[in-house]
Write an enzyme that holds these catalytic residues in place. Structure first.
Site, PDB file in Angstrom:
ATOM      1  N   HIS A  42       3.769  -8.050 -26.146  1.00  9.13           N
ATOM      2  CA  HIS A  42       4.567  -6.820 -26.044  1.00  9.13           C
ATOM      3  C   HIS A  42       5.707  -6.836 -27.064  1.00  9.13           C
ATOM      4  O   HIS A  42       5.963  -5.833 -27.738  1.00  9.13           O
ATOM      5  CB  HIS A  42       5.182  -6.671 -24.647  1.00  9.13           C
ATOM      6  CG  HIS A  42       4.205  -6.470 -23.546  1.00  9.13           C
ATOM      7  ND1 HIS A  42       4.225  -7.236 -22.403  1.00  9.13           N
ATOM      8  CD2 HIS A  42       3.189  -5.590 -23.390  1.00  9.13           C
ATOM      9  CE1 HIS A  42       3.265  -6.825 -21.590  1.00  9.13           C
ATOM     10  NE2 HIS A  42       2.611  -5.831 -22.171  1.00  9.13           N
ATOM     11  N   LYS A  58      -2.061  -1.762  -7.131  1.00 10.75           N
ATOM     12  CA  LYS A  58      -1.546  -3.030  -7.639  1.00 10.75           C
ATOM     13  C   LYS A  58      -0.022  -2.986  -7.675  1.00 10.75           C
ATOM     14  O   LYS A  58       0.563  -2.208  -8.412  1.00 10.75           O
ATOM     15  CB  LYS A  58      -2.117  -3.248  -9.046  1.00 10.75           C
ATOM     16  CG  LYS A  58      -1.896  -4.616  -9.606  1.00 10.75           C
ATOM     17  CD  LYS A  58      -2.722  -4.779 -10.870  1.00 10.75           C
ATOM     18  CE  LYS A  58      -1.895  -5.339 -11.980  1.00 10.75           C
ATOM     19  NZ  LYS A  58      -2.609  -5.457 -13.228  1.00 10.75           N
ATOM     20  N   ARG A  85      -5.106  -5.109 -27.872  1.00 13.08           N
ATOM     21  CA  ARG A  85      -5.316  -6.547 -28.040  1.00 13.08           C
ATOM     22  C   ARG A  85      -6.689  -6.841 -28.606  1.00 13.08           C
ATOM     23  O   ARG A  85      -6.858  -7.724 -29.423  1.00 13.08           O
ATOM     24  CB  ARG A  85      -5.181  -7.266 -26.698  1.00 13.08           C
ATOM     25  CG  ARG A  85      -3.796  -7.236 -26.125  1.00 13.08           C
ATOM     26  CD  ARG A  85      -3.800  -7.760 -24.736  1.00 13.08           C
ATOM     27  NE  ARG A  85      -4.636  -6.873 -23.911  1.00 13.08           N
ATOM     28  CZ  ARG A  85      -4.702  -6.898 -22.607  1.00 13.08           C
ATOM     29  NH1 ARG A  85      -4.019  -7.776 -21.940  1.00 13.08           N
ATOM     30  NH2 ARG A  85      -5.460  -6.055 -21.940  1.00 13.08           N
ATOM     31  N   SER A 126      -0.386  -9.620 -19.141  1.00 15.00           N
ATOM     32  CA  SER A 126       0.594  -9.932 -18.097  1.00 15.00           C
ATOM     33  C   SER A 126      -0.085 -10.525 -16.868  1.00 15.00           C
ATOM     34  O   SER A 126       0.450 -11.438 -16.235  1.00 15.00           O
ATOM     35  CB  SER A 126       1.383  -8.676 -17.716  1.00 15.00           C
ATOM     36  OG  SER A 126       2.214  -8.280 -18.785  1.00 15.00           O
TER      37      SER A 126
END
Length: 167
Positions: free
Chosen positions: A18, A45, A94, A132
C-alpha cells in the site's frame, strides 16, 4: 487546476505494498487522500483494527508525504471521491488475479460517477504477493513481518493478537 485523487481501501492493516502505491500516486497527483473505509453494519468480514486504529497506522506510515492526507469514510468510494473533489480513484494491482475484479469495479465506478476516472498502479514486484489478509495470518501465527509492513504496523499486529488471546 489541482489534480486530486482518492486511494480507498480498508487498509487492515496498511502494508508496504500500500505504501508503495501511495508514494507513486503522490508523485502523479497534486494531492492524494488515502480513504480508510470504515465499513458498514452486516458486513461479512469485520476488520481486525478499528477505523481509527487503521487511520493512525496509515498516518504514521505516510507522514513523510506532504501531499497525502488520511481520512476515514463510509458509503460508496465514488461518492466520497466527489465529496473531496477527487478527479480520480487510485487502485493498486498486485497480480493478474486482481485485474478482473478491478476491471469490473472500474466499470461500476464509471457507471456511478462518469466524472471520476480510475487509475490503476501496479504494485512493485517485491510487494506483489502481499495482502492484508495474508499479513494478519502470518502475524497471528508468529511469523516474521520484516519488509512486509512498516515496523509500527508489525508492532501493532503483535499487540492486537496478544490482546485477542487474553480475551
Amino acid at each position: 487546476m489541482s489534480h486530486r485523487a482518492l486511494y480507498p481501501g480498508t487498509f487492515d492493516p496498511i502494508t508496504n505494498g500500500h505504501v508503495d502505491v501511495v508514494q507513486r500516486a503522490a508523485r502523479l497527483f497534486d494531492f492524494l487522500i488515502v480513504g480508510i473505509y470504515a465499513g458498514h453494519e452486516g458486513r461479512a468480514k469485520q476488520p481486525l483494527f478499528s477505523a481509527e486504529e487503521r487511520r493512525f497506522l496509515a498516518e504514521q506510515a505516510l507522514r513523510h508525504l506532504p501531499n497525502v492526507r488520511v481520512d476515514v469514510f463510509s458509503g460508496l468510494a465514488v461518492d466520497y471521491a466527489r465529496a473531496v473533489g477527487a478527479q480520480a480513484i487510485v487502485r493498486g494491482l498486485r497480480a493478474v488475479s486482481d485485474f478482473e475484479y478491478e476491471f469490473s469495479l472500474a466499470h461500476m465506478y464509471r457507471h456511478l460517477a462518469p466524472d471520476v476516472d480510475v487509475v490503476c498502479l501496479m504494485t512493485s514486484s517485491q510487494y506483489s504477493f502481499i495482502s492484508s489478509s495474508m499479513i494478519k495470518e502470518v502475524a497471528q501465527l508468529g511469523g516474521n513481518l520484516t519488509g512486509l509492513v512498516p515496523d509500527h504496523v508489525a508492532e501493532a499486529l503483535v499487540q492486537k493478537f496478544r490482546t485477542l488471546v487474553r480475551e
